[in-house]
Design an enzyme around this catalytic site. Sequence first.
Site, PDB file in Angstrom:
ATOM      1  N   MET A 175      12.874  24.250   0.768  1.00 47.62           N
ATOM      2  CA  MET A 175      12.046  23.406  -0.091  1.00 47.62           C
ATOM      3  C   MET A 175      12.894  22.497  -0.980  1.00 47.62           C
ATOM      4  O   MET A 175      12.589  21.325  -1.173  1.00 47.62           O
ATOM      5  CB  MET A 175      11.145  24.287  -0.955  1.00 47.62           C
ATOM      6  CG  MET A 175      10.145  23.494  -1.773  1.00 47.62           C
ATOM      7  SD  MET A 175       9.120  24.549  -2.795  1.00 47.62           S
ATOM      8  CE  MET A 175       8.096  25.344  -1.579  1.00 47.62           C
ATOM      9  N   ARG A 204      -9.827   0.134  15.341  1.00 48.73           N
ATOM     10  CA  ARG A 204      -9.761   0.898  14.102  1.00 48.73           C
ATOM     11  C   ARG A 204     -10.769   0.264  13.146  1.00 48.73           C
ATOM     12  O   ARG A 204     -11.847   0.787  12.980  1.00 48.73           O
ATOM     13  CB  ARG A 204      -8.327   0.875  13.556  1.00 48.73           C
ATOM     14  CG  ARG A 204      -8.053   1.929  12.514  1.00 48.73           C
ATOM     15  CD  ARG A 204      -6.604   1.953  12.085  1.00 48.73           C
ATOM     16  NE  ARG A 204      -6.136   0.681  11.501  1.00 48.73           N
ATOM     17  CZ  ARG A 204      -4.937   0.496  10.968  1.00 48.73           C
ATOM     18  NH1 ARG A 204      -4.051   1.484  10.963  1.00 48.73           N
ATOM     19  NH2 ARG A 204      -4.596  -0.658  10.454  1.00 48.73           N
ATOM     20  N   LYS A 226       0.840  -1.201   0.000  1.00 49.26           N
ATOM     21  CA  LYS A 226       0.000   0.000   0.000  1.00 49.26           C
ATOM     22  C   LYS A 226       0.880   1.258   0.000  1.00 49.26           C
ATOM     23  O   LYS A 226       2.080   1.166   0.239  1.00 49.26           O
ATOM     24  CB  LYS A 226      -0.905  -0.014   1.233  1.00 49.26           C
ATOM     25  CG  LYS A 226      -0.142   0.039   2.546  1.00 49.26           C
ATOM     26  CD  LYS A 226      -1.026  -0.324   3.733  1.00 49.26           C
ATOM     27  CE  LYS A 226      -0.231  -0.244   5.028  1.00 49.26           C
ATOM     28  NZ  LYS A 226      -0.946  -0.852   6.153  1.00 49.26           N
ATOM     29  N   TYR A 268      17.271  29.992   6.321  1.00 47.92           N
ATOM     30  CA  TYR A 268      16.132  30.796   6.744  1.00 47.92           C
ATOM     31  C   TYR A 268      16.115  30.967   8.258  1.00 47.92           C
ATOM     32  O   TYR A 268      16.398  30.032   9.004  1.00 47.92           O
ATOM     33  CB  TYR A 268      14.829  30.124   6.319  1.00 47.92           C
ATOM     34  CG  TYR A 268      14.525  30.285   4.851  1.00 47.92           C
ATOM     35  CD1 TYR A 268      14.319  31.536   4.298  1.00 47.92           C
ATOM     36  CD2 TYR A 268      14.436  29.171   4.029  1.00 47.92           C
ATOM     37  CE1 TYR A 268      14.025  31.683   2.944  1.00 47.92           C
ATOM     38  CE2 TYR A 268      14.139  29.306   2.682  1.00 47.92           C
ATOM     39  CZ  TYR A 268      13.939  30.564   2.152  1.00 47.92           C
ATOM     40  OH  TYR A 268      13.646  30.694   0.820  1.00 47.92           O
TER      41      TYR A 268
HETATM   42  C1  LIG Z   1      -0.147  -1.769   6.852  1.00 56.83           C
HETATM   43  C2  LIG Z   1      -0.702  -3.040   7.350  1.00 56.83           C
HETATM   44  C3  LIG Z   1       0.136  -4.167   7.517  1.00 56.83           C
HETATM   45  C4  LIG Z   1       1.633  -4.098   7.380  1.00 56.83           C
HETATM   46  O1  LIG Z   1       2.183  -3.503   8.541  1.00 56.83           O
HETATM   47  P1  LIG Z   1       3.763  -3.343   8.774  1.00 56.83           P
HETATM   48  O2  LIG Z   1       3.861  -2.824  10.138  1.00 56.83           O
HETATM   49  O3  LIG Z   1       4.247  -2.377   7.755  1.00 56.83           O
HETATM   50  O4  LIG Z   1       4.355  -4.691   8.604  1.00 56.83           O
HETATM   51  C5  LIG Z   1      -0.474  -5.356   7.860  1.00 56.83           C
HETATM   52  N1  LIG Z   1      -1.811  -5.433   8.044  1.00 56.83           N
HETATM   53  C6  LIG Z   1      -2.635  -4.373   7.926  1.00 56.83           C
HETATM   54  C7  LIG Z   1      -4.096  -4.528   8.160  1.00 56.83           C
HETATM   55  C8  LIG Z   1      -2.101  -3.139   7.585  1.00 56.83           C
HETATM   56  O5  LIG Z   1      -2.909  -2.074   7.472  1.00 56.83           O
END
Ligand SMILES: *Cc1c(COP(=O)(O)O)cnc(C)c1O
Length: 358
Positions: free
Chosen positions: A303, A130, A35, A255
């Site tokens: 930046m 969650r 992801k 800056y």
């Molecule tokens: C992002 C995620 C993972 C992976 O987590 P890591 O800590 O990056 O290994 C696994 N399961 C779910 C549901 C996630 O949202």
Amino acid sequence: MSRLIRAVIDIQALRHNLNVIRARAGRAKVIAVVKANAYGHGLVGAALSLRGADAYAVARLEEGLALRAAGLSKRIVLLEGVFTAAQLEDAADERLDLVVHDACQIELLERAGNADRFALWLKLDTGMHRLGFAPREFAAALARIRALSPAPRELRLMTHLACANERNERITGEQLLRFRDATRGLDYETSIANSAGVFGNFAPGCQWVRPGLALYGASPFEDVSAAQLGLKPVMTLTSSVIAVRRVPRGECVGYGSDWTAARDSQVAIVAAGYGDGVHRSLGAGSPVLVNGQRAALAGRISMDMLAVDVTGFTAVQVGSPAVLWGEGLPVEEVARRAGTIAYELLCSVSQRVPLEPR
Ligand SMILES: *Cc1c(COP(=O)(O)O)cnc(C)c1O
């Protein structure tokens, strides 16, 4: 002039990390979590390099569709599932597995009447609060899924750990207990472990694991380095020096004139800034590798540029390489200096930074 900022992606390291995870996960199948653009490493490129995984997971439909469009045919799990009938159709057409974590998603499936097109992962909320069904709602949710007609092609059960990375064994133990209680006597494959779950002291004993961060060579733990886990950094964010300045003692840099030269200094200006995803919260003193040597940030990050104190370094010149994190400088260490976690730094490398497979 040599190349400016780029994120060099070490494909061999990615494969190596997958193998380390496999060895650690025993017989469990590995779902490579890709992801958020594969944690900034490039969705399709990373997925292609991780062909050795058993499946992929993404958060959103669009990410799954992008993987299919790139020709990847393996199982893809949508970790947030879908929310509209149109999305459900797309997911069916592209054979995407759905996580089901809310009653509205069961309703979608009931209405569509085509559950046989889906492999589902019913999610139990064991304490993270969650996503997922609370233990007291779980049996009813499962009953509704089982009542779908036609029945789903496949059904599995999952949950997610809130504190495995913090080694909070009390909370993790409690979550595992709740999962075991809710799923006792049920004959479905299960999935619990993220990276911290894979490398932690618990052996949840599931058929599937879901590592993300560890694939990219970062440690999920504060107290154990990636190297100690046998993992290799995959992304090296690297740029070049574009100017070298002499800054007399008492003069300021950047800056706000925040940083004052305590001695006659030599300062290298590097083509990397918050516009590239280098967090501005990195303060003076944060490490940068210039010509492979550790140097310290001087003044505020701009930046497109940042300044590094290279007083006493020999051979620093325009074109010298400067590494922001990666090989030789763990992203976890830089993240701590920025007051955040490796996940956020990796994900925030910006669009204008080219990814360069090596
Ligand atoms: C992002 C995620 C993972 C992976 O987590 P890591 O800590 O990056 O290994 C696994 N399961 C779910 C549901 C996630 O949202």
